[in-house]
Design an enzyme around this catalytic site. Structure first.
Site, PDB file in Angstrom:
ATOM      1  N   CYS A 128     -23.513  -4.419  -5.570  1.00  0.00           N
ATOM      2  CA  CYS A 128     -23.041  -4.815  -4.281  1.00  0.00           C
ATOM      3  C   CYS A 128     -24.296  -5.119  -3.360  1.00  0.00           C
ATOM      4  O   CYS A 128     -24.328  -6.132  -2.677  1.00  0.00           O
ATOM      5  CB  CYS A 128     -22.260  -3.867  -3.701  1.00  0.00           C
ATOM      6  SG  CYS A 128     -22.877  -2.091  -3.734  1.00  0.00           S
ATOM      7  N   HIS A 242     -22.352  -2.891   4.071  1.00  0.00           N
ATOM      8  CA  HIS A 242     -23.798  -2.658   3.810  1.00  0.00           C
ATOM      9  C   HIS A 242     -24.530  -3.562   4.701  1.00  0.00           C
ATOM     10  O   HIS A 242     -24.418  -4.605   4.770  1.00  0.00           O
ATOM     11  CB  HIS A 242     -24.268  -2.844   2.346  1.00  0.00           C
ATOM     12  CG  HIS A 242     -23.639  -2.022   1.291  1.00  0.00           C
ATOM     13  ND1 HIS A 242     -22.901  -0.841   1.470  1.00  0.00           N
ATOM     14  CD2 HIS A 242     -23.831  -1.875  -0.105  1.00  0.00           C
ATOM     15  CE1 HIS A 242     -22.740  -0.213   0.444  1.00  0.00           C
ATOM     16  NE2 HIS A 242     -23.015  -0.730  -0.542  1.00  0.00           N
TER      17      HIS A 242
END
Ligand code: A2P
Length: 333
Positions: A128, A242
């Site tokens: 990710c 994130h």
């Protein structure tokens, strides 16, 4: 023609998002199998208004399935990925099990879609943090070339799964109530805290596994091992998006306005860079969004060469960092 799909890890943080993404993108799903551990067998989940019963994953799960989206961790992928392939499935695997296998394409559809054609049954979805990094770096890489990337991540609890997200919530409540803070899933208290990424640390190099993935996967996806990459991966107490602070050393002089234009024109990227209002990408606002948001595009404060640029980037780890990218790969098939 519609294809039959299986989602392995359907009850997990990424699995649930895969179902939503398949639904929202109107993917032509014929039959659908929802697979998880025996703990979840018999549970029901809804897809396009219809109830499906979750089945325990087994070697017989993949008969008459054409596409299997795996998101149940590396050991499950290693054990059942090849079983699915031998049953005739194409596997899109969200774990790190096969990412560095030279026979397995590692794909971000906006960057290297052509790699999908080389698959031999398994296609890997990148890490990710790597996907979110490259969505922001690639448009600039194409403009000027990149010599070096220095990146610090601010990673959400979602990367550690649904149980970690729940634990963050429980920790916040316990901390505020002054009761004992649970740390059953996460190695430390994450609520009101920041800690070095919980993946295993190599004592020799001083890099954790997440950081090593960012280096190796970037080289593989871009097909360019000449980029030097210095990552620092950290968990912060956010739920699911994130953030990354990125410093790029360019091969040529860069222009901030040109970089903003290239980023804004790139599919899957939005520029939110309002210096006047001090408005830049934030995890709370980017959660639930498909696009990776880029802001704070600026030249290095003291550098006279014009080749050092800084960015602040936020992407939903569960969507572009995982479920969305995996479904986009399936769409390419
Ligand atoms: P289950 O919910 O039954 O435990 P997350 O990343 O959010 O932790 O989710 C992990 C996913 O992987 C869940 O869907 C989980 O199912 C699934 N999973 C975990 N262990 C197994 C297993 N042994 N076999 C199949 N699925 C598994």
């Amino acid at each position: 023609m519609s294809k039959n799909y299986a989602v392995v890890g359907a009850t997990g943080a990424v699995g649930v998002e895969i179902l939503k993404v398949l639904e929202n993108r109107n993917v032509d799903v014929g039959q659908l199998k929802l697979l998880a551990s025996p703990r979840s067998a018999g549970k029901t989940m809804t897809f396009r208004g219809k109830e499906y019963t979750v089945e325990a994953l087994s070697e017989d799960s993949f008969h008459d399935v054409q596409v299997a989206l795996f998101s149940a961790g590396g050991s499950i992928s290693k054990q059942y990925g090849p079983v699915a392939v031998s049953s005739g499935c194409v596997v899109v695997d969200n774990s790190s099990a096969f990412r560095m296998d030279p026979e397995v394409p590692l794909v971000v559809p906006e960057i290297n879609p052509e790699a999908v054609k080389l698959h031999k049954g398994i296609i890997a979805n990148p890490n990710c943090s790597t996907i979110i990094l490259l969505m922001a770096v690639y448009p600039i890489y194409k403009l000027y070339g990149v010599k070096k990337i220095i990146v610090s991540t601010y990673q959400a609890a979602s990367g550690a799964g649904a149980a970690a997200m729940q634990e963050l919530e429980d920790q916040a409540k316990a901390h505020l109530a002054g009761t004992e803070v649970p740390t059953n899933i996460l190695p430390h208290q994450l609520a009101f805290n920041v800690f070095s990424h919980n993946s295993s640390m190599d004592p020799e190099s001083g890099y954790n596994q997440e950081e090593v993935k960012m280096v190796k996967e970037t080289h593989k996806i871009l097909g360019d091992a000449n980029i030097a990459i210095a990552p620092t991966c950290v968990r912060v107490s956010t739920f699911r998006a994130h953030a990354e602070s990125i410093h790029l050393e360019l091969r040529e002089k860069g222009d901030v306005e040109k970089m903003r234009e290239a980023l804004a024109a790139f599919p899957g990227v939005k520029v939110l860079d309002n210096r006047q209002a001090n408005r830049f990408p934030m995890p709370l606002e980017v959660s639930g969004k498909d696009d990776v948001y880029v802001g704070r595009v600026r030249m290095d404060y003291d550098d006279q060469s014009g080749t050092n640029v800084q960015l602040f980037v936020v992407g939903d780890q569960l969507l572009k960092g995982a479920a969305l990218n995996a479904v986009q790969i399936a769409e390419l098939l």
